[in-house]
Write an enzyme that holds these catalytic residues in place. Sequence first.
Site, PDB file in Angstrom:
ATOM      1  N   THR A  93       0.830  -1.204   0.000  1.00  0.00           N
ATOM      2  CA  THR A  93       0.000   0.000   0.000  1.00  0.00           C
ATOM      3  C   THR A  93       0.864   1.254   0.000  1.00  0.00           C
ATOM      4  OG1 THR A  93      -1.781  -1.139   1.194  1.00  0.00           O
ATOM      5  CG2 THR A  93      -1.781   1.268   1.259  1.00  0.00           C
ATOM      6  N   ASP A 130       8.613   1.460   2.627  1.00  0.00           N
ATOM      7  CA  ASP A 130       8.014   0.147   2.354  1.00  0.00           C
ATOM      8  C   ASP A 130       9.003  -0.988   2.587  1.00  0.00           C
ATOM      9  OD1 ASP A 130       9.600   0.544   0.147  1.00  0.00           O
ATOM     10  OD2 ASP A 130       7.981   0.546  -1.315  1.00  0.00           O
ATOM     11  N   ARG A 143      10.952  -5.465   6.106  1.00  0.00           N
ATOM     12  CA  ARG A 143      11.980  -6.094   6.951  1.00  0.00           C
ATOM     13  C   ARG A 143      11.485  -6.257   8.384  1.00  0.00           C
ATOM     14  NH1 ARG A 143      15.179  -2.936   3.588  1.00  0.00           N
ATOM     15  NH2 ARG A 143      15.132  -1.156   5.018  1.00  0.00           N
ATOM     16  N   ASP A 180       9.128   2.014  -9.415  1.00  0.00           N
ATOM     17  CA  ASP A 180      10.217   2.995  -9.461  1.00  0.00           C
ATOM     18  C   ASP A 180      10.410   3.504 -10.880  1.00  0.00           C
ATOM     19  OD1 ASP A 180      10.731   2.890  -6.775  1.00  0.00           O
ATOM     20  OD2 ASP A 180      12.506   1.612  -6.942  1.00  0.00           O
TER      21      ASP A 180
END
Length: 228
Positions: free
Chosen positions: A30, A69, A74, A91
């Site tokens: 999201t 994000d 992680r 990207d």
Amino acid sequence: MLNKYARAFFTRVLTPFAAFLIRRGVSPDTVTLIGTAGVIAGALVFYPRGEFFWGTVVITLFVFSDLVDGNMARQLGRSSRWGAFLDSTLDRVADGAIFGGFALWYAGKGDNDLLCAVSLFCLASGQVVSYTKARGESIGLPVAVNGLVERAERLVISLVAAGFAGLHKFGVPGIQVLLPIALWIVAVGSLVTLIQRVVTVRRESAEADAAAAAEEGENAGHGSAAAK
């Protein structure tokens, strides 16, 4: 350099914010989608009208989603191939919107065909630079070269120059020249980076082919000796 040092610094700074989003039930995907949408809106709403300062402010705020994000993934232990694919793909979309916004300005009210072409070259070369590494890795090569101007450098150079160039509308004289200079720097740097990666892939592929041929010859020799 920017990937190594700046990314580490901002990761530490943004970790608490990433943890806050996790507690609110927001997913990394999201954040990736919202961040990309914000960059596209900032680039294609403000830049074609010459509003470089405010466009850069909006884009910069959403660009940090690229760090948030990954940090969230992680912390959640959810790093996945899908997340990496989505992040990398979007990207490219965001980068295209930024340089597309510059091109639209110079094709319209900016009235400079040469800088429009340079902006389009920055857009295309940035995509190809990323593709060369991805394609090289997909055929089993390490592509062990970073190159002169990677994505982080392209964004920092372009956005900083655009932000300062936008101060022209606040009465700062002559500063708008920074954007054309930055676009030329990114264009030349991207071309150099592309050449570096192509040369590296050519060298690595030749080395891999030679190693494979040597191994095949050695195996053939062992087979012949065994037959005797």
